[in-house]
Write a protein that holds these residues in place. Structure first.
Motif, PDB file in Angstrom:
ATOM      1  N   ARG A 218      -8.782  11.805 -15.400  1.00 59.17           N
ATOM      2  CA  ARG A 218      -9.160  12.644 -14.264  1.00 59.17           C
ATOM      3  C   ARG A 218     -10.008  13.832 -14.714  1.00 59.17           C
ATOM      4  O   ARG A 218     -10.113  14.830 -14.017  1.00 59.17           O
ATOM      5  CB  ARG A 218      -7.893  13.146 -13.552  1.00 59.17           C
ATOM      6  CG  ARG A 218      -7.025  12.015 -13.022  1.00 59.17           C
ATOM      7  CD  ARG A 218      -5.774  12.503 -12.329  1.00 59.17           C
ATOM      8  NE  ARG A 218      -4.984  11.382 -11.840  1.00 59.17           N
ATOM      9  CZ  ARG A 218      -3.840  11.493 -11.158  1.00 59.17           C
ATOM     10  NH1 ARG A 218      -3.366  12.693 -10.883  1.00 59.17           N
ATOM     11  NH2 ARG A 218      -3.192  10.422 -10.754  1.00 59.17           N
TER      12      ARG A 218
ATOM     13  N   THR B 212      -6.978   6.339  -4.159  1.00 60.32           N
ATOM     14  CA  THR B 212      -7.613   7.179  -5.183  1.00 60.32           C
ATOM     15  C   THR B 212      -8.975   7.677  -4.699  1.00 60.32           C
ATOM     16  O   THR B 212      -9.318   8.859  -4.859  1.00 60.32           O
ATOM     17  CB  THR B 212      -7.789   6.378  -6.488  1.00 60.32           C
ATOM     18  OG1 THR B 212      -6.506   6.039  -7.002  1.00 60.32           O
ATOM     19  CG2 THR B 212      -8.544   7.202  -7.531  1.00 60.32           C
TER      20      THR B 212
ATOM     21  N   HIS C  84      -9.405  11.786  -3.913  1.00 59.70           N
ATOM     22  CA  HIS C  84     -10.276  12.582  -4.780  1.00 59.70           C
ATOM     23  C   HIS C  84     -11.678  12.744  -4.212  1.00 59.70           C
ATOM     24  O   HIS C  84     -12.544  13.341  -4.863  1.00 59.70           O
ATOM     25  CB  HIS C  84     -10.341  11.947  -6.170  1.00 59.70           C
ATOM     26  CG  HIS C  84      -9.021  11.960  -6.898  1.00 59.70           C
ATOM     27  ND1 HIS C  84      -8.555  13.058  -7.581  1.00 59.70           N
ATOM     28  CD2 HIS C  84      -8.054  11.011  -7.019  1.00 59.70           C
ATOM     29  CE1 HIS C  84      -7.373  12.787  -8.116  1.00 59.70           C
ATOM     30  NE2 HIS C  84      -7.040  11.554  -7.785  1.00 59.70           N
TER      31      HIS C  84
ATOM     32  N   GLU D 208      -7.457   5.033 -11.631  1.00 61.37           N
ATOM     33  CA  GLU D 208      -7.677   6.464 -11.763  1.00 61.37           C
ATOM     34  C   GLU D 208      -9.131   6.798 -11.401  1.00 61.37           C
ATOM     35  O   GLU D 208      -9.995   5.913 -11.385  1.00 61.37           O
ATOM     36  CB  GLU D 208      -7.352   6.932 -13.178  1.00 61.37           C
ATOM     37  CG  GLU D 208      -5.872   6.882 -13.512  1.00 61.37           C
ATOM     38  CD  GLU D 208      -5.039   7.778 -12.604  1.00 61.37           C
ATOM     39  OE1 GLU D 208      -5.491   8.897 -12.287  1.00 61.37           O
ATOM     40  OE2 GLU D 208      -3.935   7.361 -12.204  1.00 61.37           O
TER      41      GLU D 208
END
Length: 384
Positions: A8, A40, A44, A221
C-alpha cells in the motif's frame, strides 16, 4: 515486498499510475472479476486515480451475490424443517430470498448456526447424531476444495447425518458468457488470484486467444491492482492478448494439484444458474454420483422450487458489468444494507455494498434504461 504496508506504499502507487498514464493513448475498459478486488478499488479510489478513459467494470466475482434466488429459497426451506441444523457462513444469513432470509428463519425457531469452516459443521453433525446437519456450500473455485474435503471426510468417518447444499460456480465459463454477450464492452480482464492459486491458469489462454483479450492474474492489495492494470493496458496498447501472472507470490501455473484432485473426486462439472444472469453452461459443480446421497438438495427433495427476481433490483446488470451500483434507481433509497433488495448490497464482497460503504452515492445525470434479464444469451437448462 514482504509486508502488508509495502503493498500500500503511496510512492510505489504513484509510480505505477505515472507508468499507466504514460502508456495509455486511447480509452480502455477493463473488468476485475473478483469482488474483493472491487472493494479494494473503491476503498482506495483506484478507479478515480486512473487516467481519463481507463474504466474499471465490476464483474460477477462475489460468490454470495451470484448464488441464485432459487438456491436461497431451497436453503430457507431446508433450514425451516424440524430436526435440521442448518450451518452457513455469516454473510449468507441476510441474503434475501423470495420473502425472507436465514435470519428470519432463525427468529422463527429454525436452528440456523454461523460457522467459520465446513469442518465446524461436520463436528456439529458428530455431536448431534439424531439430527440432520446441512452446510451451505457456496463460492468459486477458492472455497470448493474445503467443502469437497468435508464431504470426503464425512464419507470416510461414516457420518451419515451430514449433507451439503451446493452452489459452487467456476470463473472461466463466466468470462466466456460475458464476452459473448451482445452488450459486452470488456477489453481486458484482471483475473482473481485466489481462484488461480487453486486452479492454475490453464483454462485462460484459450479464452484470451478466442476473444482477443488480455487476462492478467492479479492480487488484492492496491499495488497488486495497479500492477495488473498496468500490464493489461500495456498489452492492449501493443495489440497483444496473452495471459500474465502478476501474482506469482501465490499462484503457480499448475495451481494446487492436491486441491484439484479433491475437486475431481467429489464434484462433477454441471450447468449452473447465476443470480440475475441466468444459466451458464458448465459453469459450476455438483456432487458426483459417488457422493450424491450427501447432496442436501436430493436428500430433502427441494429441486422443484422456482422463483422470479424482483423487478426493482438491477443487481443482475451490476454483476454483468452493465451498470454501476449508483446508476440503479433503488441504490441508497429503497435498497440499503439494512433493507437490501439483492445480494450485491448485503455481501462483504458485493459491488453495491462497496459503493454504499465508501460513500459512492452520487447518481449520474442519465442512468441507463432498464434491461430485460437475463442479458447473457444462453439457453436455460435444468440444474440437477
Amino acid at each position: 515486498m514482504k509486508y502488508l504496508e509495502e503493498f500500500r506504499d503511496p510512492e510505489l502507487a504513484r509510480r505505477l499510475l505515472d507508468d499507466i498514464r504514460a502508456t495509455v493513448t486511447r480509452p480502455w475498459a477493463l473488468m476485475e472479476v473478483c469482488g474483493g478486488q472491487t472493494h479494494t478499488i473503491i476503498r482506495h479510489g483506484i478507479d478515480q486515480l486512473l487516467p481519463e478513459g481507463v474504466e474499471l467494470i465490476h464483474g460477477p466475482g462475489c460468490p454470495v451475490c451470484v448464488t441464485p434466488l432459487e438456491v436461497i429459497d431451497k436453503a430457507l426451506e431446508i433450514a425451516s424443517r424440524p430436526g435440521v441444523i442448518f450451518c452457513s457462513f455469516g454473510d449468507m444469513l441476510r441474503v434475501p430470498g423470495t420473502d425472507r432470509d436465514l435470519f428470519r428463519v432463525r427468529g422463527e425457531g429454525g436452528d440456523v448456526r454461523v460457522v467459520y469452516s465446513p469442518l465446524d459443521a461436520l463436528r456439529i453433525a458428530q455431536q448431534n447424531p439424531d439430527r440432520e446437519v446441512v452446510f451451505f456450500g457456496i463460492g468459486f473455485e477458492t472455497t470448493a476444495p474445503p467443502n469437497a474435503m468435508t464431504v470426503y471426510q464425512a464419507r470416510r468417518l461414516g457420518i451419515r447425518n451430514f449433507s451439503l447444499l451446493v452452489s459452487h460456480v467456476r470463473v472461466p465459463p463466466a468470462i466466456e458468457a460475458i464476452m459473448t454477450s451482445p452488450d459486452c464492452r470488456v477489453q481486458g480482464f484482471l483475473a482473481a488470484g485466489h481462484v488461480c492459486s487453486v486452479m492454475g491458469v490453464d483454462e485462460y489462454p484459450e479464452l484470451a486467444e478466442r476473444h482477443r483479450v488480455p487476462i492478467v492474474v492479479t492480487g488484492f492489495e492496491p499495488l497488486d491492482i495497479l500492477e495488473g492494470i498496468r500490464r493489461t493496458v500495456r498489452q492492449l496498447e501493443r495489440g497483444e492478448h496473452t495471459v500474465e501472472n502478476a501474482y506469482q507470490r501465490a499462484v503457480r501455473p499448475e495451481g494446487n494439484p492436491a486441491a484439484k484432485a479433491m475437486l475431481a473426486d467429489v464434484f462433477e462439472v454441471t450447468d449452473r444458474a447465476w443470480r440475475g444472469i441466468g444459466v451458464i453452461p458448465q459453469s459450476g459443480w455438483r456432487l458426483s454420483p459417488r457422493y450424491r446421497d450427501q447432496d442436501a438438495e436430493h436428500r430433502f427433495q427441494v429441486s422443484g422450487i422456482t422463483t422470479v427476481e424482483p423487478a426493482e433490483c438491477r443487481s443482475g446488470e451490476v454483476l454483468q458489468g452493465l451498470l454501476k451500483p449508483n446508476q440503479c434507481e433503488a441504490f441508497g433509497t429503497t435498497c440499503t444494507p439494512r433493507n437490501p433488495l439483492g445480494a450485491t448490497m448485503v455481501s462483504s464482497e458485493g459491488a453495491c455494498a462497496a459503493y454504499y460503504l465508501y460513500r459512492r452515492l452520487g447518481l449520474p445525470a442519465a442512468p441507463p434504461p432498464a434491461r430485460s434479464l437475463p442479458v447473457v444469451p444462453l439457453e436455460a437448462s435444468p440444474v440437477a
